[in-house]
Motif scaffolding. Structure first.
Motif, PDB file in Angstrom:
ATOM      1  N   THR A 127      70.343 -30.738 -22.159  1.00  0.00           N
ATOM      2  CA  THR A 127      69.744 -29.928 -23.220  1.00  0.00           C
ATOM      3  C   THR A 127      68.241 -29.811 -23.021  1.00  0.00           C
ATOM      4  OG1 THR A 127      71.463 -30.555 -24.804  1.00  0.00           O
ATOM      5  CG2 THR A 127      69.383 -29.768 -25.709  1.00  0.00           C
ATOM      6  N   CYS A 150      77.132 -21.660 -27.987  1.00  0.00           N
ATOM      7  CA  CYS A 150      77.762 -22.977 -27.860  1.00  0.00           C
ATOM      8  C   CYS A 150      78.934 -23.076 -28.825  1.00  0.00           C
ATOM      9  CB  CYS A 150      76.742 -24.086 -28.156  1.00  0.00           C
ATOM     10  SG  CYS A 150      76.145 -24.092 -29.868  1.00  0.00           S
ATOM     11  N   TRP A 158      71.767 -28.478 -31.121  1.00  0.00           N
ATOM     12  CA  TRP A 158      70.825 -27.581 -30.445  1.00  0.00           C
ATOM     13  C   TRP A 158      69.684 -27.184 -31.383  1.00  0.00           C
ATOM     14  CZ3 TRP A 158      70.073 -26.114 -25.514  1.00  0.00           C
ATOM     15  CH2 TRP A 158      71.090 -26.388 -24.593  1.00  0.00           C
ATOM     16  N   ASP A 224      76.101 -23.334 -23.517  1.00  0.00           N
ATOM     17  CA  ASP A 224      76.469 -24.749 -23.455  1.00  0.00           C
ATOM     18  C   ASP A 224      77.981 -24.879 -23.311  1.00  0.00           C
ATOM     19  OD1 ASP A 224      76.139 -27.469 -23.411  1.00  0.00           O
ATOM     20  OD2 ASP A 224      76.070 -27.688 -25.589  1.00  0.00           O
ATOM     21  N   GLY A 537      78.668 -33.098 -27.110  1.00  0.00           N
ATOM     22  CA  GLY A 537      77.376 -32.707 -27.649  1.00  0.00           C
ATOM     23  C   GLY A 537      76.807 -33.593 -28.735  1.00  0.00           C
TER      24      GLY A 537
END
Length: 904
Positions: A127, A150, A158, A224, A537
């Motif tokens: 990231t 994403c 994010w 992503d 994530g």
């Protein structure tokens, strides 16, 4: 009167810097000692604006000691928000990149457009790597907008990184629940009003939205979990996502970053489809890239592809290893006679529903329902009982096939549908009363085996208690929501009040999940039980340091993703544990592990891109094995024997060992070892010195807060507690009405702690206040503009001048018709001389001058001696600084750009 970019002007009773967006009729200004929040527009025709210069320091007022002078220097550097070095974004971001994280950025600066596949290991900071590129393109004026596509559950992560680490203003999440609000009452597209966005890929991919999105799509797109957007044959959702990306990539000017830890999951076509998005030159690669004969093809791929394992990164870090040691082990349980009988009866019932009298498959709906029931039975009796009891009427055959495949193979085919992918599946309605009675009887048998009669649960309770006793805080991953509640309740009874057990599933929103995780931060011991809604994530390493796979995934890439939630950079624990838990005589677990082993060997032969755990989501392979082993065979006692090649310890106890097998190098060329840091390291070090690094930030806070009548208190765990006390109101506002602020200057934060970087609002406000009061003769100041020290660092009187430069940078883009853009950059440099000001002997060694600025006094110098010396020096400063000591300005590494600059 017109004013140049970077000019210093006076208006509204204070000093301002003219910013690049200014026009003759409207000046866009930032206060000299202020923050971006104080930027204002002033019309010269309506308000008085004049050029301004500061006089030299007044020794009588501005004489300070060593600490007061150093405080001003640190405050000025930390207040810069536009650097003049090779990485112009570094002045604005709130994260100090690690050296290896610069590799994708260096690769990006060689490409136009920027098209990269970033496939570094789980937990190393992809990231940050992607946002470094985005922030740099923004800082250089090459883009004004970008968006992140994403999965919806990753959107908040994010947004937080873009806001807190990279200090991007007004970042918005575009999800089904927010899109209408963002568009309401506005003309045009929300992407015009919100330049930095995080968008749910599954929301935007629909045909109703994709055409509009393509028309307004920002100049840069970050994707992503890009492996979920590859062209997966037979997966409609993935094909829709890939179709959108293919159409966006058709614009030759669009920048695109694909981010994934698993770029190649054993599906060669899917991996090649991602490469095709990057460059037309990658469309005709040979099927086998290994061997010397194909080195030029690997070099071609390596221009757009970076993939590094931890061994690669440790080598780049000079042998130091910032990652925890991963201790891995297997543990197993054995079915009891009651469970063996239940398994055989469920298998027989599934065979009767799936196959007709001739051994052919019946409806696809029943095929997927049978597999889902067997998965649920392997997970927990509660999940199995709810699965066999849950039916739907009038299921469409094609729809059921798509949903069934996604559910059984853990594909999360369409996260935007609103269905929880970790919920138990549904079957078609019972055909007759006899089948309904059979369902009810099997469900009753399942419920009767909960608790003490469940060998999987009892074994797991013992294993988790052992990990907690060893000092670990484990995360336990389950496949279905009922299993999470079932296991969490049992753990609370087993572990007692001294251990906090938190349960999280896909039924909770991302915000609710985050709140639940943080609620356990103060607990001395904690266990998190969750579904795979947390497998991607989410960074759990501040609070957890072990993973247990209570249920095996049928898409084994998830295993590595799960473990990557705790096995990450900045993991406070020196070691993490990963425990794979399976049934020794459970035919479902056996087949899954068998596929993992087979596919691991296969992927190493295909491309040479080695993954820790490859993606076994190959429906043909898995379904063939399932059908052959479960449905085509007749019930027999030996069918529940262990069906895979794996040694089983006699006692079933886990034997922890270092996971060296997973830490093997990939193709070295994709690790980008060829990039030479020798050229960029001096500039990187100089940039950090000019802008102020972590040490300068800590010095500023520790010096300024007490001087301004606040309090900094060190905590035993290495953190600090900041108390506002009698701080000026503008600084107390940064505490957000809190009585105290728990913080750290480096490392991972825990609970309510914040990370104080140079761009944190409190640090930003401190630096601005220190600078503004030091330059205003009417305000009391804790920092001073001049001073005299006595030190052994010099043999003769030496004068060091700290100079603040402003650069007006003009960039031209040949690829876009030669369009120019004005930029502003700032930097400090030092000049120095020995002798008298009227005949100075200038020092031409910048390193020596920097060292002098850091020199400490060796003896006291009374003000009666210091003041006359300073008055003579200041009074004699009527000669300009020689041109041999300019500040730096570096052009982008792109042949299509030109940059000019001037210092002020």
């Amino acid at each position: 009167m017109s004013f140049d970019v970077g000019a210093l002007v006076h208006a509204r009773g204070r000093e301002w810097i003219v910013l690049p967006d200014s026009r003759d009729d409207l000046l866009v200004l930032r206060p000299l000692g202020g923050t971006d929040d104080e930027i204002a527009g002033i019309a010269p025709a309506l308000e008085s604006v004049s050029t301004h210069t500061f006089p030299l320091p007044d020794p009588a007022r501005d004489l300070g000691d060593h600490r007061a002078c150093a405080l001003l220097r640190d405050a000025v550097r930390i207040g810069f928000r536009a650097g003049a070095g090779p990485f112009r974004s570094f002045a604005r971001i709130g994260v100090e990149p690690r050296p290896y994280q610069l590799v994708p950025l260096l690769m990006a600066l060689r490409l136009d457009p920027v098209r990269l596949l970033i496939a570094d290991d789980v937990g190393v900071g992809k990231t940050v790597e992607a946002l470094l590129i985005a922030a740099e393109l923004v800082a250089r004026g090459e883009i004004d907008r970008f968006t992140v596509l994403c999965p919806p559950q990753l959107a908040e992560g994010w947004r937080r990184a873009m806001t807190e680490q990279f200090r991007l203003p007004g970042v918005e999440k575009v999800l089904p629940a927010t899109a209408h609000r963002l568009e309401e009452g506005r003309a045009g597209s929300l992407f015009d009003h919100h330049p930095f966005t995080v968008v749910s890929m599954d929301y935007i991919k629909s045909e109703a939205r994709r055409e509009r999105f393509k028309a307004v799509c920002p100049e840069l797109v970050i994707v992503d979990e890009a492996h979920g957007c590859a062209d997966l044959q037979g997966a409609r959702g993935a094909q829709l996502r890939y179709g959108l990306l293919r159409e966006l990539a058709a614009d030759p000017r669009r920048h695109m970053l694909l981010v994934t830890a698993t770029p190649h999951g054993g599906d060669e076509h899917a991996f090649r489809s991602l490469l095709h998005l990057l460059s037309p030159t990658l469309r005709d690669l040979p099927s086998d890239l290994s061997g010397n004969a194909n080195r030029r093809h690997r070099e071609q791929v390596a221009r757009f592809f970076v993939q590094r394992r931890r061994e690669d990164l440790v080598a780049d870090l000079g042998g130091s290893n910032p990652f925890p040691v991963r201790e891995v082990a297997d543990a197993w349980y054995a079915l009891t006679p009651l469970w063996r009988d239940l398994f055989k009866d469920v298998l027989s019932w599934c065979r009767a529903r799936v196959l007709d009298g001739d051994g052919h498959r019946r409806q696809r709906i029943r095929w997927w329902a049978a597999l889902a029931l067997l998965r649920a039975l392997s997970s927990s009796p509660r999940a199995a009982a709810q699965t066999i009891a849950r039916v739907e009427v009038d299921l469409d055959e094609d729809d059921a096939d798509t949903r069934g495949r996604a559910l059984v193979h853990d594909a999360d085919e369409d996260a935007s549908s609103g269905d929880s992918s970790d919920d138990v599946p549904a079957d078609d309605a019972a055909a007759d009363r006899d089948e309904a009675e059979q369902r009810a009887k099997l469900a009753a048998r399942m419920r009767a085996l909960e608790g003490a009669k469940d060998p999987k649960l009892q074994r797991a309770l013992s294993l988790v208690a052992g990990m907690v006793a060893d000092g670990f805080n484990p995360v336990i991953f389950c496949r279905f929501i009922p299993t999470v509640g079932y296991l969490a309740d049992a753990l609370r009874k087993k572990l007692g009040a001294g251990v906090t057990v938190t349960a999280i599933t896909g039924l909770q929103s991302p915000d609710e999940r985050e709140a639940a995780i943080q609620a356990s931060a103060s607990a001395p011991r904690r266990v998190l039980v969750c579904t795979d809604c947390l497998s991607e994530g989410i960074n759990l390493q501040p609070l957890h340091d072990a993973v247990m796979h209570y249920d095996l995934c049928w898409n084994p890439t998830r295993h590595e993703q799960r473990e990557g939630r705790v096995d990450r950079y900045n993991q406070p624990s020196p070691a993490v544990r990963a425990l794979t838990f399976y049934g020794a005589d459970n035919p479902i677990d056996g087949l899954v592990l068998d596929v993992i082993l087979r596919r691991t060997r296969q992927i190493q032969k295909q491309l040479g891109v080695l993954l820790d755990v490859p993606d076994a989501d190959d429906a043909a392979v898995m379904e063939a094995l399932l059908e052959a082993s479960l449905f085509r065979q007749r019930a027999a006692d030996d069918q529940l024997a262990l069906p895979f090649a794996r040694s089983v310890p006699a006692d079933g106890a886990p034997r922890w060992q270092r996971d060296d097998a997973r830490r093997r190098q990939s193709f070295a060329i994709y690790a980008q070892h060829g990039l030479d840091f020798d050229d960029v390291k001096p500039e990187l070090d100089a940039t950090r010195e000019a802008l102020g690094d972590r040490e300068a930030t800590e010095r500023l806070v520790r010096a300024a807060v007490p001087a301004l009548r606040g309090l900094v208190r060190d905590l035993p765990d290495g953190g600090v507690e900041l108390l506002p006390g009698a701080l000026p109101l503008v600084l107390r506002d940064a505490f957000d009405d809190r009585d105290a602020l728990l913080a750290r200057f480096s490392g991972a934060t825990r609970g309510a702690e914040v990370l104080l970087t140079r761009t944190h609002p409190l640090v930003d406000a401190l630096a601005a206040h220190v600078v503004e009061t030091a330059l205003d003769p009417k305000l009391p100041s804790v920092a001073k503009r001049c001073g005299v020290i006595r030190t052994r660092a010099v043999a003769a009187q030496t004068v060091v001048l700290v100079l603040r430069h402003r650069f007006h940078i003009v960039t031209a883009d040949a690829a876009r018709g030669g369009a120019t853009r004005d930029l502003l950059a700032e930097e400090l440099s030092a000049a120095g001389f020995t002798g008298n000001p009227d005949a100075p002997n200038w020092v031409d060694d910048p390193a020596a001058l920097d060292a002098l600025l850091g020199a400490t006094p060796d003896a006291n110098l009374p003000e009666a001696l210091a003041l006359p010396r300073l008055q003579r020096v200041v009074g004699g400063l009527d000669q300009p600084v020689p041109p041999s000591t300019p500040a730096r300005v570096c052009a982008p590494r792109r042949s299509s750009r030109r940059t000019s600059g001037c210092a002020r």
